[in-house]
Design an enzyme around this catalytic site. Structure first.
Site, PDB file in Angstrom:
ATOM      1  N   LYS A 233       0.867  -1.344  -0.096  1.00  0.00           N
ATOM      2  CA  LYS A 233       0.107  -0.087   0.053  1.00  0.00           C
ATOM      3  C   LYS A 233       0.746   1.104  -0.020  1.00  0.00           C
ATOM      4  CE  LYS A 233      -3.034   2.575   3.136  1.00  0.00           C
ATOM      5  NZ  LYS A 233      -3.799   2.475   4.312  1.00  0.00           N
ATOM      6  N   ASP A 238      -2.502  10.586   3.811  1.00  0.00           N
ATOM      7  CA  ASP A 238      -4.130  10.163   3.966  1.00  0.00           C
ATOM      8  C   ASP A 238      -4.721  11.135   4.819  1.00  0.00           C
ATOM      9  OD1 ASP A 238      -6.468   9.045   4.047  1.00  0.00           O
ATOM     10  OD2 ASP A 238      -5.831   7.481   5.596  1.00  0.00           O
ATOM     11  N   LYS A 245      -9.999  12.795   8.438  1.00  0.00           N
ATOM     12  CA  LYS A 245      -9.713  12.439   9.880  1.00  0.00           C
ATOM     13  C   LYS A 245      -9.632  13.767  10.767  1.00  0.00           C
ATOM     14  CE  LYS A 245      -6.440   8.997   8.179  1.00  0.00           C
ATOM     15  NZ  LYS A 245      -6.898   7.672   8.655  1.00  0.00           N
ATOM     16  N   ASP A 256       1.558   6.249   6.039  1.00  0.00           N
ATOM     17  CA  ASP A 256       0.482   5.169   5.399  1.00  0.00           C
ATOM     18  C   ASP A 256       0.902   4.771   4.083  1.00  0.00           C
ATOM     19  OD1 ASP A 256      -1.962   4.153   6.063  1.00  0.00           O
ATOM     20  OD2 ASP A 256      -2.938   5.615   4.806  1.00  0.00           O
ATOM     21  N   ARG A 319      -7.796  -0.177   1.066  1.00  0.00           N
ATOM     22  CA  ARG A 319      -8.114  -1.576   0.578  1.00  0.00           C
ATOM     23  C   ARG A 319      -8.763  -1.417  -1.060  1.00  0.00           C
ATOM     24  NH1 ARG A 319     -12.636  -1.941   4.878  1.00  0.00           N
ATOM     25  NH2 ARG A 319     -10.711  -0.781   6.192  1.00  0.00           N
TER      26      ARG A 319
END
Length: 466
Positions: A233, A238, A245, A256, A319
């Site tokens: 990943k 992010d 967030k 991340d 994902r």
């Protein structure tokens, strides 16, 4: 990284580091001179693992350092405190270490990792010009340790670099430098070409940033050799997207892309060792940002596999980008497929920061990773791909959702999502990790960390090595 602790030339009179097991300390002490026995007693030194004591020589100048260790998976950490604890001077491991292949590898690895530092953004400090330097043995055990340490160091460095200097383009540049070093071929699919080449999920997640998303693809080794594919990943920053967030959760989001750092570090180990495998590394590299071009909650995404996904939360982006990369990886039918990702906070709630969650469709692969992880103190803990939870990803508007409506079992839900795209893989494992040390310990400084890649390298080397 850690080259600053390596002695460039052999000293004519180095300080010797002699290693004694904790269990054998009393026996060792009984064989020392009366003066040294008195020194040890007056110092209160008890020979506990990971502790050391300097022994004086002539004219009060010490000539030997004794260090106590236990020969197990944690041995490297027993030696890791030395680079930061010993005063300036040149040191050498004695024959009792260098002639024991297993202990030598762990000791040298500990010295390298204990000497690691990330100082790219710090001015040089004259006070650190004089430091402990170590003569590294010229044997195979030390070479193996250096290879592992450099893979770990690469992963740490990439994670520690802030996002302003480590976006998708810079991550690609790091992969290209690695490829150039070892003769690997590195290609990329960038920006709108992702859509044209049918990687729509990667494009959709990354299009909200001014920095073009991309799929980085590294290939190395004989095409007829067993295929090993690594997917990492690469979310370089992010924000959470429109499901934004809070600032406290965003502070560490430069890490991340930790999954991509793991696979590049592991790839370096494999290539430097010259393992007879056909290696492929796939990194979907994006930023998850907020803009007029960014994807939204309730959007329905296309994927490379043809499965449509309703976006239940834009902060479950990892994902989504992995789905396209896994679909591409499975298409080549590799013998082993590993993906590494800083995927869920739920895995951290369940297992803490130092224990990655492992999911796999193959018991032999999972058991190999677990056994090597325990043996090397690079642990993972297996969680199930629990079939009864699969309906929690159902969507009324698309083939599936990217989250469930339940606050429970989040790490399993994420793994089940990936499992849909890893379908058909012979042996697939998903490692959900933190990739960060919140505080420092010997050999494990605060900051970016490699997790699971020593265990993975040992498994791959044992199964496919020369």
């Amino acid at each position: 990284m850690f080259d600053h602790i390596i002695a460039s030339e052999k000293s004519s009179n180095p300080i010797r580091i002699t290693a004694v097991t904790e269990a054998d300390f009393k026996n060792w002490l009984g064989k020392q001179t009366n003066g040294h026995q008195a020194w040890v007693k007056s110092s209160g030194y008890e020979g506990k693992r990971g502790t050391h004591l300097a022994l004086p020589g002539e004219a009060g100048v010490y000539q030997t350092v004794v260090i106590s260790y236990v020969d197990d998976g944690k041995t490297q950490w027993d030696f890791a405190a030395l680079p930061g604890a010993l005063p300036a001077g040149e040191y050498i491991l004695t024959d009792d270490v260098t002639e024991n292949d297993a202990v030598c590898e762990k000791a040298v690895l500990g010295l390298y990792l204990g000497g690691y530092r990330f100082d790219r953004y710090r001015k040089s400090d004259a006070s650190t010009a004089k430091r402990a330097l170590f003569a590294i043995p010229a044997n195979e055990a030390a070479k193996r340790a250096e290879n592992i340490a450099r893979g770990i160091g690469l992963a740490r460095d990439l994670i520690n670099i802030p996002a302003n200097d480590m976006g998708p383009e810079e991550l690609e540049a790091a992969a290209r430098r690695l490829g150039e070093e070892f003769g690997a071929k590195v290609t990329s699919i960038v920006g709108e070409d992702l859509n044209k080449r049918n990687f729509p999920a990667i494009y959709t997640v990354g299009k909200g940033s001014d920095r073009d998303p991309r799929l980085i693809d590294l290939r190395w080794g004989d095409e007829s050799a067993p295929k090993i594919t690594l997917v990492g990943k690469g979310v370089c920053f992010d924000t959470g997207g429109y499901d934004l967030k809070p600032s406290s959760n965003m502070l560490l989001m430069k890490k991340d892309m930790g999954g991509s750092a793991q696979v590049l570090g592991l790839a370096r180990m494999i290539m430097a060792a010259g393992l007879p495998v056909r290696l492929r590394v796939l990194i979907p590299a994006v930023e998850n940002m907020v803009s007029g071009k960014a994807y939204r909650p309730s959007d329905i995404l296309q994927t490379r596999k043809g499965i449509t996904v309703e976006v239940g939360n834009t902060d479950a982006e990892g994902r989504l980008v992995l789905s396209d990369a896994l679909t591409e990886a499975v298409a080549e039918d590799p013998e082993m497929l590993l993906d590494f990702a800083t995927l869920t906070g739920a895995a951290r709630v369940a297992l803490g920061l130092g224990l990655p969650a492992l999911f796999s469709n193959n018991d032999d692969l999972a058991n190999g990773l677990l056994e090597n992880g325990l043996a090397l103190n690079d642990p993972m803990w297996r969680l199930p791909l629990w079939d009864d939870y699969r309906p929690m990803l159902d969507s009324k508007a698309a083939d599936m959702n990217n989250i469930s409506g339940s606050p429970y079992g989040g790490a399993i839900i994420a793994a089940l999502f990936l499992d849909r795209f890893a379908e058909g893989a012979k042996a697939w494992a998903h490692i959900d990790l933190m990739a960060w040390n919140p505080s420092a310990r010997p050999g494990r400084p605060e900051g970016g960390e490699a997790q699971g890649i020593r265990a993975a390298f040992k498994l791959i080397a044992d199964r496919y090595g020369k």
